[in-house]
Design a protein around this motif. Structure first.
Motif, mmCIF file in Angstrom:
data_model
loop_
_atom_site.group_PDB
_atom_site.id
_atom_site.type_symbol
_atom_site.label_atom_id
_atom_site.label_comp_id
_atom_site.label_asym_id
_atom_site.label_seq_id
_atom_site.Cartn_x
_atom_site.Cartn_y
_atom_site.Cartn_z
ATOM 1 N N LEU A 167 0.834 -1.205 0.000
ATOM 2 C CA LEU A 167 0.000 0.000 0.000
ATOM 3 C C LEU A 167 0.866 1.252 0.000
ATOM 4 O O LEU A 167 0.578 2.226 -0.713
ATOM 5 C CB LEU A 167 -0.929 -0.010 1.227
ATOM 6 C CG LEU A 167 -1.822 1.226 1.403
ATOM 7 C CD1 LEU A 167 -2.719 1.412 0.182
ATOM 8 C CD2 LEU A 167 -2.655 1.094 2.666
ATOM 9 N N GLU A 168 1.929 1.228 0.792
ATOM 10 C CA GLU A 168 2.832 2.390 0.836
ATOM 11 C C GLU A 168 3.468 2.635 -0.535
ATOM 12 O O GLU A 168 3.583 3.779 -0.985
ATOM 13 C CB GLU A 168 3.920 2.156 1.882
ATOM 14 C CG GLU A 168 4.889 3.333 2.040
ATOM 15 C CD GLU A 168 5.967 3.076 3.075
ATOM 16 O OE1 GLU A 168 6.786 3.971 3.312
ATOM 17 O OE2 GLU A 168 5.990 1.960 3.642
ATOM 18 N N ASN A 171 0.845 4.162 -2.751
ATOM 19 C CA ASN A 171 0.617 5.566 -2.380
ATOM 20 C C ASN A 171 1.769 6.454 -2.855
ATOM 21 O O ASN A 171 1.549 7.589 -3.284
ATOM 22 C CB ASN A 171 0.454 5.693 -0.865
ATOM 23 C CG ASN A 171 -0.943 5.297 -0.400
ATOM 24 O OD1 ASN A 171 -1.930 5.539 -1.093
ATOM 25 N ND2 ASN A 171 -1.042 4.672 0.755
ATOM 26 N N ASN A 172 2.986 5.929 -2.773
ATOM 27 C CA ASN A 172 4.141 6.688 -3.269
ATOM 28 C C ASN A 172 4.032 6.898 -4.780
ATOM 29 O O ASN A 172 4.332 7.989 -5.296
ATOM 30 C CB ASN A 172 5.446 5.963 -2.933
ATOM 31 C CG ASN A 172 5.763 6.006 -1.448
ATOM 32 O OD1 ASN A 172 5.267 6.870 -0.720
ATOM 33 N ND2 ASN A 172 6.562 5.071 -0.978
ATOM 34 N N PHE A 174 1.274 6.983 -6.455
ATOM 35 C CA PHE A 174 0.174 7.922 -6.685
ATOM 36 C C PHE A 174 0.643 9.355 -6.443
ATOM 37 O O PHE A 174 0.322 10.270 -7.221
ATOM 38 C CB PHE A 174 -1.003 7.572 -5.773
ATOM 39 C CG PHE A 174 -2.257 8.339 -6.082
ATOM 40 C CD1 PHE A 174 -3.091 7.938 -7.109
ATOM 41 C CD2 PHE A 174 -2.597 9.474 -5.359
ATOM 42 C CE1 PHE A 174 -4.243 8.641 -7.404
ATOM 43 C CE2 PHE A 174 -3.740 10.184 -5.650
ATOM 44 C CZ PHE A 174 -4.580 9.766 -6.671
ATOM 45 N N THR A 175 1.391 9.556 -5.348
ATOM 46 C CA THR A 175 1.911 10.896 -5.051
ATOM 47 C C THR A 175 2.834 11.374 -6.168
ATOM 48 O O THR A 175 2.765 12.524 -6.611
ATOM 49 C CB THR A 175 2.673 10.880 -3.716
ATOM 50 O OG1 THR A 175 1.786 10.460 -2.663
ATOM 51 C CG2 THR A 175 3.222 12.256 -3.392
ATOM 52 N N GLU A 353 -5.762 4.234 -8.288
ATOM 53 C CA GLU A 353 -6.814 4.372 -7.274
ATOM 54 C C GLU A 353 -7.478 3.021 -7.012
ATOM 55 O O GLU A 353 -7.770 2.672 -5.860
ATOM 56 C CB GLU A 353 -7.853 5.396 -7.735
ATOM 57 C CG GLU A 353 -7.357 6.843 -7.672
ATOM 58 C CD GLU A 353 -8.362 7.813 -8.232
ATOM 59 O OE1 GLU A 353 -9.256 7.370 -8.988
ATOM 60 O OE2 GLU A 353 -8.267 9.022 -7.923
ATOM 61 N N ILE A 356 -5.008 0.945 -5.101
ATOM 62 C CA ILE A 356 -4.902 1.419 -3.711
ATOM 63 C C ILE A 356 -6.104 0.970 -2.906
ATOM 64 O O ILE A 356 -5.980 0.527 -1.752
ATOM 65 C CB ILE A 356 -4.754 2.955 -3.682
ATOM 66 C CG1 ILE A 356 -3.359 3.360 -4.177
ATOM 67 C CG2 ILE A 356 -4.987 3.505 -2.274
ATOM 68 C CD1 ILE A 356 -3.182 4.848 -4.362
ATOM 69 N N GLU A 360 -5.817 -1.312 0.254
ATOM 70 C CA GLU A 360 -6.353 -0.905 1.557
ATOM 71 C C GLU A 360 -7.265 -1.997 2.126
ATOM 72 O O GLU A 360 -7.217 -2.297 3.327
ATOM 73 C CB GLU A 360 -7.118 0.407 1.419
ATOM 74 C CG GLU A 360 -6.212 1.610 1.198
ATOM 75 C CD GLU A 360 -6.985 2.889 0.915
ATOM 76 O OE1 GLU A 360 -6.423 3.976 1.054
ATOM 77 O OE2 GLU A 360 -8.174 2.781 0.543
#
Length: 628
Positions: A167-168, A171-172, A174-175, A353, A356, A360
């Motif tokens: 997940l991290e 998210n990285n 995505f950022t 998304e 993610i 999640e």
């Protein structure tokens, strides 16, 4: 009468021959092969090969069973990370005859002991003893489950850690993608794939060139406008009339001077006219006329210059308008390209998304599983052994006290209890000898498949699980046409589109037959190395960007035999009864090709090529056009 019949027959014969002659074109066409044709055209061909695929482990270790056994415990699930030597499965062991006999003897001893200590069961002491015995069974059950609970908890902890890291990582990504989109919106293209950067630079170069030309044109228009604004704008008609007036005055003055000269010469006249004054006025009129003439000529020259300047202004204004349209056209092309890139960004955003959200949910499930496993992982085997030992002692004391209070032989009961303890110790020794087999992880990695569950029976050499080995890298494959597969070679590195998760490379490692379309397609298999996880979707691109060519024909028009590639061009011959079409062989070379069209050399682009025919045809055959 006979001559008339011969004449009529001859006329009928001529009429029939004329009809047959006139309809010969149609009759012949009916018998000719029908063909479809197409002219060579100008356009672009792309040799880029694009494809999407799911990342999977390049090397997977298969964990297999030995003999036919029953599975007692499963301690791993898909997605868990296991270390080498970690327990994955427990198989039920085979009981020896000695163990079976020892258990029978224990049952007999226990039966005799129960008979010696039996009571009515309705006293408080009986109820308390019954509860202690129940607690003891629960403790023994809990002890037997401790290894499994611990393994489940350890696996749950690792699964939660892996899910958290996945997940991290997403998210990285995505950022980073959001940052990339922000940079892209501010016209920073340096991070884009080379193919897009090249296209953007080419369009921007066209915009800059046209903008520079327009700036020059703007300056010329401003210059011409200033020249027109600064011109005198004098009325030539007025100036012409001024000259005419002065000429008339000069003519009149000449007459006056002539008359004065005559008058002065006449002896009868007593007063002479002042010819000097008249001559002075005449000279002034000449000067005024010369000045007016010069002014007129200057105005006429200025008017001519203005006309030329106006023509230049109009021509430059048209050029300026064309440049404005050209700039807008290139800006539209750039906007379309940016829109295409942004569309890819949106697809990537939606994909991330979705990933993610799934990650999640997975993390939530793994955390919940770990919490649940933690509830059953509160005691160690030594702690439970101590509790069991203490409870067994308490039960023996309670049983002895209860039996003594009822007048039973306490010494005999104690001896029987000792025998039971000795028999239980013997059974433990025998169970250790025939204990079930543990199947452990032969390598460290991620569980990608689990094929069996507790209670099921294995088959010989059955696959129980698969372990993906991250150190060996990952692979990805997608299907392409045979023509596309011929344009690539093993070892070529592909460009990874729209991935911002870290360093990542994709190298073509194998070209295989596509089981889904073995006759028309191949599978390109890539070795993926870098920061990536199994199950991730990647888009790859390899080859050259689109280029413009002037002689493009459909691949269906290109034929090949032992002498090489050729096309059948349609040559026409005019006849009194219409055009006759012939299929003529022309040798060509297919320089660049994609899945549908090719750029060829050696072709007369003014003639159409035959793309399809109703029946097989060969060079020299006469044909007819479709729908004719």
């Amino acid at each position: 009468m006979k001559k008339e019949k011969i004449k009529s027959a001859f006329i009928i014969f001529l009429a029939v021959m004329l009809v047959l002659t006139l309809s010969s074109n149609t009759i012949m066409n009916w018998s000719l092969p029908e063909v479809a044709v197409q002219y060579a055209s100008w356009g672009s061909l792309s040799q880029l090969i694009n494809g999407n695929g799911i990342v999977e482990a390049a090397d997977t270790y298969t964990v297999r069973s030995g003999d036919v056994r029953t599975v007692n415990g499963v301690y791993v699930s898909v997605g868990d990370y296991v270390e080498e030597g970690q327990r994955m499965f427990t198989l039920k062991g085979d009981e020896s005859e000695a163990l079976k006999q020892a258990r029978k003897e224990l049952q007999t001893l226990q039966y005799d002991y129960d008979a010696m200590t039996s009571s009515t069961g309705d006293t408080p002491e009986d109820l308390a003893l019954a509860k202690q015995r129940k607690d003891l069974e629960e403790l023994k059950t809990k002890k037997s489950q401790i290894p499994q609970f611990k393994a489940i908890y350890d696996a749950a902890v690792k699964a939660e850690k892996n899910a958290s890291e996945a997940l991290e990582n997403l998210n990285n990504q995505f950022t980073e993608l959001q940052s990339v989109i922000s940079d892209f919106s501010s016209d920073d293209y340096t991070f884009l794939p080379d193919s897009y950067v090249k296209q953007i630079e080419e369009i921007q170069k066209k915009i800059d060139t046209a903008t520079d030309k327009k700036a020059t044109s703007d300056a010329l228009i401003e210059q011409y406008q200033k020249e027109l604004d600064s011109s005198s704008g004098a009325d030539l008609n007025t100036l012409r009339k001024n000259i005419d007036t002065l000429n008339n005055q000069i003519s009149d003055m000449q007459q006056q001077i002539t008359l004065a000269t005559v008058a002065n010469a006449d002896a009868d006249l007593t007063n002479d006219v002042d010819i000097t004054a008249l001559q002075s006025q005449f000279n002034q009129l000449i000067i005024d006329r010369d000045y007016a003439t010069a002014e007129y000529n200057s105005a006429a020259s200025s008017a001519s210059q203005n006309t030329m300047t106006q023509t230049r202004l109009e021509r430059e204004s048209k050029t300026n308008a064309d440049l404005t349209k050209e700039i807008e056209k290139h800006k539209t092309s750039l906007g379309d390209l940016k829109g295409e890139i942004m569309k890819e960004f949106r697809i990537q955003v939606k994909s991330l998304e979705k990933d993610i959200t799934a990650a999640e949910a997975t993390l939530g499930d793994k955390t919940e599983a770990k919490t649940e496993a933690d509830k059953n992982n509160t005691l160690t085997e030594d702690e439970v052994d101590d509790q069991i030992e203490q409870l067994e002692y308490d039960i023996k004391v309670a049983e002895l006290n209860l039996a003594t209070s009822q007048g039973k032989d306490g010494a005999a009961i104690s001896q029987q209890a000792d025998k039971i303890k000795e028999q239980e110790d013997l059974i433990k020794e025998l169970e250790a000898i025939s204990e079930g087999e543990d199947i452990t992880a032969p390598v460290g990695g991620i569980i990608s498949e689990v094929s069996i569950s507790s209670g099921q029976e294995t088959a010989q050499a059955m696959t129980l699980a698969k372990i993906a080995i991250p150190e060996k890298g990952y692979k990805l494959s997608f299907s392409v046409t045979n023509a596309q597969a011929r344009r690539v070679s093993i070892g070529t590195e592909a460009e990874i589109q729209y991935y911002w998760g870290g360093d990542l490379t994709a190298t073509l490692s194998a070209i295989k037959g596509d089981p889904a379309s073995p006759d028309t397609n191949k599978l390109l298999e890539f070795l993926i190395t870098g920061d990536v996880t199994p199950g991730q979707n990647l888009r790859l691109q390899m080859g050259q960007a689109p280029q413009q060519y002037d002689t493009i024909i459909p691949n269906s028009a290109i034929r090949e035999d032992n002498e090489g590639k050729f096309v059948l061009q349609l040559t026409a011959k005019n006849t009194p009864f219409g055009s006759r079409y012939t299929a003529t062989r022309v040798e060509v070379e297919a320089v660049v090709t994609d899945g549908r069209n090719s750029y060829v050399t050696g072709l007369d682009s003014s003639l159409a090529v035959i793309t399809t025919s109703a029946v097989p045809i060969k060079p020299g055959d006469q044909v007819r056009l479709a729908n004719t």
